[in-house]
Every structure is written in C-alpha cells, then in structure tokens.
Enzyme design. Structure first.
Site, mmCIF file in Angstrom:
data_model
loop_
_atom_site.group_PDB
_atom_site.id
_atom_site.type_symbol
_atom_site.label_atom_id
_atom_site.label_comp_id
_atom_site.label_asym_id
_atom_site.label_seq_id
_atom_site.Cartn_x
_atom_site.Cartn_y
_atom_site.Cartn_z
ATOM 1 N N GLU A 60 20.920 1.893 -9.385
ATOM 2 C CA GLU A 60 21.784 2.950 -8.840
ATOM 3 C C GLU A 60 20.908 4.148 -8.523
ATOM 4 O O GLU A 60 19.938 4.421 -9.236
ATOM 5 C CB GLU A 60 22.839 3.413 -9.855
ATOM 6 C CG GLU A 60 23.986 2.459 -10.061
ATOM 7 C CD GLU A 60 23.714 1.491 -11.194
ATOM 8 O OE1 GLU A 60 22.832 1.806 -12.032
ATOM 9 O OE2 GLU A 60 24.337 0.430 -11.248
ATOM 10 N N TYR B 103 13.273 2.938 -1.866
ATOM 11 C CA TYR B 103 13.864 1.629 -2.173
ATOM 12 C C TYR B 103 14.134 0.845 -0.893
ATOM 13 O O TYR B 103 13.865 -0.352 -0.818
ATOM 14 C CB TYR B 103 15.164 1.790 -2.974
ATOM 15 C CG TYR B 103 15.004 2.533 -4.287
ATOM 16 C CD1 TYR B 103 13.894 2.320 -5.092
ATOM 17 C CD2 TYR B 103 15.962 3.441 -4.721
ATOM 18 C CE1 TYR B 103 13.740 3.001 -6.296
ATOM 19 C CE2 TYR B 103 15.824 4.118 -5.917
ATOM 20 C CZ TYR B 103 14.712 3.900 -6.703
ATOM 21 O OH TYR B 103 14.566 4.579 -7.878
HETATM 22 C C1 LIG Z 1 11.491 7.966 -6.485
HETATM 23 C C2 LIG Z 1 10.058 7.795 -6.963
HETATM 24 C C3 LIG Z 1 10.030 6.820 -8.146
HETATM 25 C C4 LIG Z 1 9.254 7.154 -5.796
HETATM 26 O O1 LIG Z 1 7.892 7.094 -6.153
HETATM 27 P P1 LIG Z 1 6.758 7.722 -5.212
HETATM 28 O O2 LIG Z 1 5.466 7.463 -5.904
HETATM 29 O O3 LIG Z 1 7.106 9.124 -4.883
HETATM 30 O O4 LIG Z 1 6.903 6.823 -3.878
HETATM 31 P P2 LIG Z 1 5.726 6.102 -3.088
HETATM 32 O O5 LIG Z 1 4.694 7.128 -2.750
HETATM 33 O O6 LIG Z 1 5.272 4.919 -3.867
HETATM 34 O O7 LIG Z 1 6.491 5.612 -1.780
HETATM 35 C C5 LIG Z 1 6.861 4.242 -1.667
HETATM 36 C C6 LIG Z 1 6.974 3.840 -0.232
HETATM 37 O O8 LIG Z 1 8.124 4.425 0.382
HETATM 38 C C7 LIG Z 1 7.714 4.994 1.614
HETATM 39 N N1 LIG Z 1 8.594 6.068 1.948
HETATM 40 C C8 LIG Z 1 8.828 7.176 1.225
HETATM 41 N N2 LIG Z 1 9.704 7.957 1.880
HETATM 42 C C9 LIG Z 1 10.000 7.300 3.011
HETATM 43 C C10 LIG Z 1 10.829 7.586 4.104
HETATM 44 N N3 LIG Z 1 11.526 8.731 4.199
HETATM 45 N N4 LIG Z 1 10.938 6.676 5.102
HETATM 46 C C11 LIG Z 1 10.243 5.539 5.039
HETATM 47 N N5 LIG Z 1 9.417 5.233 4.048
HETATM 48 C C12 LIG Z 1 9.308 6.093 3.045
HETATM 49 C C13 LIG Z 1 6.322 5.442 1.368
HETATM 50 O O9 LIG Z 1 5.618 5.601 2.577
HETATM 51 C C14 LIG Z 1 5.798 4.269 0.583
HETATM 52 O O10 LIG Z 1 5.536 3.190 1.440
HETATM 53 P P3 LIG Z 1 4.111 2.474 1.443
HETATM 54 O O11 LIG Z 1 3.825 2.080 0.028
HETATM 55 O O12 LIG Z 1 4.289 1.311 2.352
HETATM 56 O O13 LIG Z 1 3.191 3.537 1.956
HETATM 57 C C15 LIG Z 1 9.408 9.151 -7.357
HETATM 58 O O14 LIG Z 1 9.375 10.005 -6.237
HETATM 59 C C16 LIG Z 1 10.118 9.855 -8.498
HETATM 60 O O15 LIG Z 1 9.830 9.598 -9.660
HETATM 61 N N6 LIG Z 1 11.041 10.793 -8.169
HETATM 62 C C17 LIG Z 1 11.727 11.613 -9.197
HETATM 63 C C18 LIG Z 1 12.546 10.770 -10.133
HETATM 64 C C19 LIG Z 1 13.504 9.881 -9.385
HETATM 65 O O16 LIG Z 1 14.205 10.321 -8.483
HETATM 66 N N7 LIG Z 1 13.555 8.587 -9.785
HETATM 67 C C20 LIG Z 1 14.432 7.609 -9.166
HETATM 68 C C21 LIG Z 1 15.806 7.713 -9.717
HETATM 69 S S1 LIG Z 1 16.887 6.476 -8.998
#
Ligand SMILES: CC(C)(COP(=O)(O)OP(=O)(O)OC[C@H]1O[C@@H](n2cnc3c(N)ncnc32)[C@H](O)[C@@H]1OP(=O)(O)O)[C@@H](O)C(=O)NCCC(=O)NCCS
Length: 162
Positions: free
Chosen positions: A115, A127
């Site tokens: 979720e 995701y």
């Molecule tokens: C959400 C979270 C876990 C994602 O981790 P992150 O390290 O920031 O994300 P990443 O840098 O690994 O991005 C993953 C992929 O998504 C892509 N991506 C990110 N934003 C994007 C967008 N707007 N459109 C398309 N792709 C996107 C990135 O380019 C990356 O792709 P790649 O690996 O092919 O380059 C992190 O930002 C976080 O901890 N946020 C705060 C806590 C949170 O919200 N947790 C989730 C609760 S449900």
C-alpha cells in the site's frame, strides 16, 4: 596519477534489535507518520523478513535502507520500505525491491503486495517504474494531519507478479 573511483560497497544484513535505535532515527526523518519502535519490535518478534542495506563497516557503518515484509500464502506483503533521506533517488530503493523480489521468489511467493499513500507520488512512481500495477484503493487507510486537524488518507494498493 589517475584517481581510481571505488563504487560504494553496500551489503544486506538482517535487521536485529541492536539496530533499532538507528532504524527508528532514520524512520522519523523519512516519514511524517513514522513506525514506532514497537512496530519494528513486533515485526521482528513475528518473524517478518526485515533486511538492512548498509555501507562501510564498524563505527563508520551507514544505514542506507531497509524493508520489512510479511509472507502470506502465495504472496509477500511489503509493510515498510525506506531509503535514508540523504540517499534517496540514487537507485537504492530499486536495490531493495530487487532484494525483496529475490527473497519472495525463494519463499515460493507469486505476488508482491503493498500500500502507498495517494500523496506519495515519488514512491508510487518508483513502484510503477519497477513493474507494480495498481489493483485497488483502500479508503481512509492512513492517518494524515492537515492544518492541525486529524483526517485520513487513502492508500493505493499495488501488486507485482513475481
Ligand atoms: C520510496 C523510496 C523507497 C524509493 O527509493 P529511492 O532510492 O528514492 O528510489 P530509486 O532511486 O531507487 O528509484 C527507483 C527507480 O524509479 C525511477 N523513478 C523514480 N521516480 C520516477 C518517476 N517520476 N518516473 C519514472 N521513474 C521514476 C528511478 O529512475 C529508478 O529507476 P532506475 O532504477 O531504472 O533508474 C524512497 O524514496 C523512500 O524511502 N522514501 C521515503 C519513505 C517512503 O515513502 N517509503 C515508501 C512508503 S510506501
């Protein structure tokens, strides 16, 4: 002499009670409504899969990210995935999703479920980009504070075929 660029070496390890001071400190910086220490303790006591991604060693160890996931019958439910704020948007979230998918396949799971808050567009973009699809909405799932009043926020339910 040319400088040799060393990639940041990171390793996965189990989340243990000894890590919870560090984990909860990151958790409170990462969320407006963080999990409590009790939420993590309950998860560990319940035997949920809880992995950390760390860099460095000994006193210089940095916590990059963690996840907590619960195995069901043929699915794994992702309960928490967090990248430390200063390390977000550098690919570590994808690394954690890969680690989760590998472990889930080893468990014989066919689906990942999660979720995400409707307002958390960065997480839902990550995701979707990874291959998750929206399969539903849970109304008023999360606590949410706005202008001092307590309201609830919907969750998007997403799944990923392993
Ligand atoms: C959400 C979270 C876990 C994602 O981790 P992150 O390290 O920031 O994300 P990443 O840098 O690994 O991005 C993953 C992929 O998504 C892509 N991506 C990110 N934003 C994007 C967008 N707007 N459109 C398309 N792709 C996107 C990135 O380019 C990356 O792709 P790649 O690996 O092919 O380059 C992190 O930002 C976080 O901890 N946020 C705060 C806590 C949170 O919200 N947790 C989730 C609760 S449900």
């Amino acid at each position: 002499m040319n400088a040799v660029l060393k990639p940041l070496e990171a390793q996965l390890e189990a989340m243990t009670p000894a890590w919870l001071d560090v984990v909860t400190a990151v958790e409170s910086r990462a969320y407006e409504h963080p999990w409590s220490r009790g939420n993590f303790t309950d998860s560990l006591n319940s035997g949920y899969q809880a992995l950390l991604l760390t860099a460095g060693s000994d006193a210089n160890t940095t916590l990059l990210a963690y996840f907590v996931a619960m195995k069901g019958v043929d699915e794994v439910h992702l309960l928490n995935i967090t990248v430390s704020p200063e390390h977000q948007r550098q690919g570590w979230g994808r690394v954690m999703l890969d680690a989760l998918a590998i472990w889930s396949r080893q468990q014989g799971a066919q689906w990942l479920w999660l979720e995400v808050r409707v307002s958390n567009t960065h997480a839902s973009d990550v995701y979707r980009h990874y291959g998750f699809n929206q399969v539903g909405v849970r109304r008023n799932y999360y606590p949410h504070s706005t202008a001092g009043s307590q309201v609830r926020e919907d969750a998007i339910v997403m799944s990923f075929a392993l």
